[in-house]
Design an enzyme around this catalytic site. Structure first.
Site, PDB file in Angstrom:
ATOM      1  N   SER A 148      88.450  80.665 134.411  1.00 59.55           N
ATOM      2  CA  SER A 148      88.306  80.632 135.869  1.00 59.55           C
ATOM      3  C   SER A 148      88.426  79.201 136.366  1.00 59.55           C
ATOM      4  CB  SER A 148      86.942  81.183 136.281  1.00 59.55           C
ATOM      5  OG  SER A 148      86.738  81.026 137.674  1.00 59.55           O
ATOM      6  N   TYR A 193      77.125  81.166 134.954  1.00 57.83           N
ATOM      7  CA  TYR A 193      78.490  81.707 134.957  1.00 57.83           C
ATOM      8  C   TYR A 193      79.520  80.587 134.886  1.00 57.83           C
ATOM      9  CZ  TYR A 193      82.826  83.790 136.564  1.00 57.83           C
ATOM     10  OH  TYR A 193      84.152  84.167 136.665  1.00 57.83           O
TER      11      TYR A 193
END
Ligand code: NAP
Length: 265
Positions: free
Chosen positions: A141, A154
């Site tokens: 990501s 995360y």
């Protein structure tokens, strides 16, 4: 009935979002599929993917656990075919301040995104290397470029995956196995609801289409590229992140991901 000569692709987290898009890309390119997710929705995904005329096996497995990864790997090896493609895509987020989070939920993020992905790559990557062929796509990501205040665990897992992906790629140079890291930005999937981020600015920002993101990742993997950031605005964000002090990045992320920030101006 499945034809023995059709190549095999394994896609994790294929019940929805980017993973389902990746599975569609594989199916439309003529790959049989083994797809995995943690609940029964994976059967529905399998049903829709069979309309591409390929064989699809659905595996319901919790990939944050060793047993879950074993279940998936055994399902793949039972068919006797080594996968040509592995899309290690399953992942979850978790919003809120770290000290206010349920620690078990925070650790599940690490177990799913990092430990489960490593277990899977270690096992299937060895088989691919032994065969001298394979394509691996890891869904990292652009979050990996930013210390993610109010989504700290995360973003840390994605920083790990972004980095790990390049390292593994370099180790496998010349082996016939390529590793590509797909780095999406904010994408319109179930991710935000699942991560308890719905009342944040982040969840209300403009989102990319998951099928387009998947297509960009799939094409980069097929070209054997090292990484791909989906979309121009995300490319710009990552370029800026590389020259911005980490403290400033964390403060900006805090404004975007703080619980209740969606209701603030
Ligand atoms: P999504 O729609 O929530 O999809 C996540 C997938 O992962 C689902 O199929 C889910 O299946 C599966 N999964 C989660 N935990 C699992 C577990 N323990 N075992 C097996 N499967 C599990 O979200 P998405 O946005 O498509 O997420 C896909 C990947 O993209 C993730 O790695 C995410 O971090 C990454 N990503 C997303 C965004 C975004 O803005 N959406 C941005 C950058 C990167 P179950 O429902 O069965 O758990």
């Amino acid at each position: 009935m499945a034809q023995a000569f059709r190549p095999l692709a394994v896609v994790t987290g294929a019940s929805s979002g980017i993973g389902l898009g990746l599975a569609r890309c594989c199916a439309s390119a003529g790959h049989d599929l083994v797809i995995a997710a943690d609940d029964a929705e994976i059967e529905k995904a399998a049903l829709s993917l069979r309309s591409f005329g390929v064989a699809v096996e659905a595996v319901e497995a919790d990939l944050s656990t060793k047993d879950g990864v074993d279940l998936l790997c055994n399902a793949v090896s039972w068919g006797g075919r080594a996968p040509e493609i592995l899309c290690a895509n399953a992942g979850i987020g978790l919003g809120g301040g770290f000290l206010d989070q349920d620690l078990a939920k925070a650790l599940k993020v690490v177990d799913t995104n990092v430990s489960g992905t490593l277990r899977l790559l270690h096992r299937m990557g060895r088989d691919m290397r032994a065969n001298g062929a394979g394509r691996i796509l890891i869904t990292g990501s652009i979050a990996g470029f930013t210390p993610g205040a109010f989504q700290a665990v995360y973003n840390g897992t994605k920083a790990f995956l972004d980095s790990f992906s390049f390292a593994l790629r370099a180790e496998l140079e010349g082996s016939g196995v390529s590793v590509t890291c797909l780095m999406p930005g904010v994408t319109d999937t179930e991710f935000f609801a699942r991560a308890e981020l719905e009342d944040t600015k982040l969840a209300h920002s403009k989102k990319d289409d998951p099928d387009e993101v998947a297509r960009i990742g799939f094409d980069a993997m097929m070209r054997g590229e090292g990484d791909v950031v989906s979309g121009w605005s995300n490319k710009l964000k990552t370029a800026l992140a590389l020259i911005t002090p980490a403290e400033m990045l964390a403060r900006t992320h805090k404004r975007e991901a703080e619980p209740g920030s969606a209701r603030k101006e």
